[in-house]
Design an enzyme around this catalytic site. Structure first.
Site, PDB file in Angstrom:
ATOM      1  N   ALA A  13       0.840  -1.204   0.000  1.00 21.59           N
ATOM      2  CA  ALA A  13       0.000   0.000   0.000  1.00 21.59           C
ATOM      3  C   ALA A  13       0.876   1.257   0.000  1.00 21.59           C
ATOM      4  O   ALA A  13       0.611   2.212  -0.734  1.00 21.59           O
ATOM      5  CB  ALA A  13      -0.931  -0.002   1.217  1.00 21.59           C
ATOM      6  N   VAL A  14       1.926   1.265   0.823  1.00 28.86           N
ATOM      7  CA  VAL A  14       2.822   2.427   0.872  1.00 28.86           C
ATOM      8  C   VAL A  14       3.819   2.383  -0.287  1.00 28.86           C
ATOM      9  O   VAL A  14       4.069   3.400  -0.943  1.00 28.86           O
ATOM     10  CB  VAL A  14       3.564   2.501   2.227  1.00 28.86           C
ATOM     11  N   ARG A  39       7.178 -13.960  -3.002  1.00 31.11           N
ATOM     12  CA  ARG A  39       5.836 -14.084  -3.590  1.00 31.11           C
ATOM     13  C   ARG A  39       5.649 -13.172  -4.805  1.00 31.11           C
ATOM     14  O   ARG A  39       4.922 -13.508  -5.734  1.00 31.11           O
ATOM     15  CB  ARG A  39       4.756 -13.706  -2.557  1.00 31.11           C
ATOM     16  N   CYS A 128       2.251   7.529  10.617  1.00 32.18           N
ATOM     17  CA  CYS A 128       1.370   8.429   9.861  1.00 32.18           C
ATOM     18  C   CYS A 128       0.528   9.354  10.740  1.00 32.18           C
ATOM     19  O   CYS A 128       0.387  10.544  10.446  1.00 32.18           O
ATOM     20  CB  CYS A 128       0.457   7.614   8.953  1.00 32.18           C
ATOM     21  N   GLN A 155      -8.648   6.620  12.190  1.00 28.78           N
ATOM     22  CA  GLN A 155      -7.634   6.217  11.215  1.00 28.78           C
ATOM     23  C   GLN A 155      -8.160   5.244  10.166  1.00 28.78           C
ATOM     24  O   GLN A 155      -8.894   4.308  10.474  1.00 28.78           O
ATOM     25  CB  GLN A 155      -6.435   5.608  11.956  1.00 28.78           C
ATOM     26  N   HIS A 248      -6.296   9.668   7.355  1.00 30.79           N
ATOM     27  CA  HIS A 248      -6.579   9.708   8.792  1.00 30.79           C
ATOM     28  C   HIS A 248      -7.157  11.070   9.169  1.00 30.79           C
ATOM     29  O   HIS A 248      -6.726  12.107   8.639  1.00 30.79           O
ATOM     30  CB  HIS A 248      -5.286   9.525   9.604  1.00 30.79           C
ATOM     31  N   ASN A 322      -2.863   9.244   4.791  1.00 32.96           N
ATOM     32  CA  ASN A 322      -1.911   8.494   5.619  1.00 32.96           C
ATOM     33  C   ASN A 322      -0.861   7.771   4.789  1.00 32.96           C
ATOM     34  O   ASN A 322       0.237   7.497   5.268  1.00 32.96           O
ATOM     35  CB  ASN A 322      -2.662   7.483   6.498  1.00 32.96           C
TER      36      ASN A 322
END
Ligand code: A2P
Ligand code: 11C
Length: 348
Positions: A13-14, A39, A128, A155, A248, A322
């Site tokens: 995600a980041v 993976r 975050c 959040q 957030h 975030n």
């Protein structure tokens, strides 16, 4: 000409936002390398339109790398960040692995860029929820001093990664369809019990400490003191996960040290503060909202009010993406500042 840059956790995600922030950055980049677990090895991602094949992370991944951005979990950083530094890469680590270590700068450029001068190869990116709060409070602190902060957070699930975003979607869908759903990720994938997040705020982010605070609350308290270099600053937090995918939101009560502030003065300071967008016009129903903050680098601040009971005390409400200012953008911004200050090297 330019830096060889590695993104660790590039599929996450980041990590995917780190790639996007690097694409938008003016940082001179000669090459990028995308690293993840076994993976994802072989998966193809893009950089400025060109294909980049994801590689499995190993220590030698960092040979010839100048800058490594880490966001693959604390365990991965603990093991591999020292390997990267050893091979001459400056590491900006988005995990909590090294944040509280003495000698490791914990940096939000709008607040404590000077801490970068003392780096020894590794710079930590704060949590975050901490970042957006200090971006909003620092400009006020610079003028009036800051004595005490009490924050309640709301959040987004993306703080817990891509699997948590998926869980929010699938669970919401299932409930709307009248189907059963077994939560498996939230509130904390590694904790014993899992609870419904759809239509149901959860007052647990990260695991609980012995004193009853969650580790997320612990981070907000201790990281804020370190970033603001003020161990006497009184900070406390209640952290709540809400059914929002990204951005957030935080309700912040704060007490200033000096007399003389009022709402108009605080608004005028925040209007020109770096990284802040003031959205504070209740008569016209203007205030920060998560859906508007998503995808933006700024911290949106509004609802500034004077406390009715206590002198020099105020409330504000702040919202920020975030995954961007809270993570990927702050990391790339640190890299940009390292470059501008001629600090993009591991000191001898
Ligand atoms: P992978 O996609 O191969 O699992 P998120 O925060 O969205 O859950 O993403 C976590 C990121 O960290 C992903 O890119 C994930 O890669 C990566 N990651 C997780 N464990 C490891 C590991 N042991 N080594 C390298 N990368 C890892
Ligand atoms: C969350 N704040 O929202 C967390 C995610 O220390 O970098 C970031 C955890 C960290 O779940």
């Amino acid at each position: 000409d330019g830096y060889n840059v590695a993104v660790v956790g590039a599929t996450g995600a980041v990590g995917t936002r780190m790639i996007q922030m690097l694409e938008e950055s003016k940082l001179p980049i000669a090459s990028v390398k995308y690293l993840a677990s076994k993976r994802s090895a072989g998966k193809v991602l893009k950089f400025k339109g060109a294909d980049v094949v994801v590689e499995e992370l190993v220590p030698d991944s960092f040979n010839n790398i100048n800058l490594a951005l880490f966001s693959a979990g604390g365990g991965v950083s603990k093991k591999f960040a020292p390997e990267a530094v050893k091979r001459g890469a400056v590491v900006v680590d988005n995990t909590s692995a090294f944040r509280m270590e003495e000698g490791v700068p914990l940096v939000v450029p709008e607040v404590n860029e000077d801490a970068l001068y003392k780096h020894k190869g590794l710079i930590a990116n704060p949590n975050c929820s901490t970042i957006q709060m200090v971006v909003a409070l620092e400009p006020l602190r610079e003028v009036y001093g800051l004595k005490k902060v009490i924050v309640t957070t709301m959040q987004a699930v993306s703080g817990a990664g891509n699997r948590a975003i998926q869980e929010l979607h699938d669970e919401t869908q299932a409930i709307l369809n009248g189907e059963e759903y077994e939560p498996q990720v939230l509130p904390v994938s590694g904790d014993k019990k899992h609870y419904q997040i759809a239509f149901n705020p959860l007052a647990q982010i990260d695991v609980f400490e012995d004193d009853g605070y969650s580790h997320e609350e612990w981070k907000m308290i201790h990281e804020t003191k370190k970033i603001m270099a003020d161990q006497d600053l009184q900070v406390t937090a209640t952290c709540v996960r809400v059914p929002v995918a990204v951005a957030h939101s935080e309700a912040v009560w704060f007490e200033l040290e000096k007399d003389g502030a009022d709402v108009a003065k605080l608004q005028s300071i925040l209007k020109t503060a770096p990284g802040v967008v003031l959205q504070d016009d209740p008569k016209n129903q203007i205030y920060p909202q998560a859906v508007n903050a998503e995808g933006k680098k700024d911290t949106f601040v509004g609802r500034i009010r004077a406390d009715k009971e206590q002198a020099n005390s105020f409330h504000l409400y702040c919202v920020s993406d975030n995954l961007l200012k809270g993570a990927a953008w702050n990391s790339v911004q640190i890299a940009e500042r390292l470059h501008a200050l001629n600090l993009m090297r591991v000191p001898d």
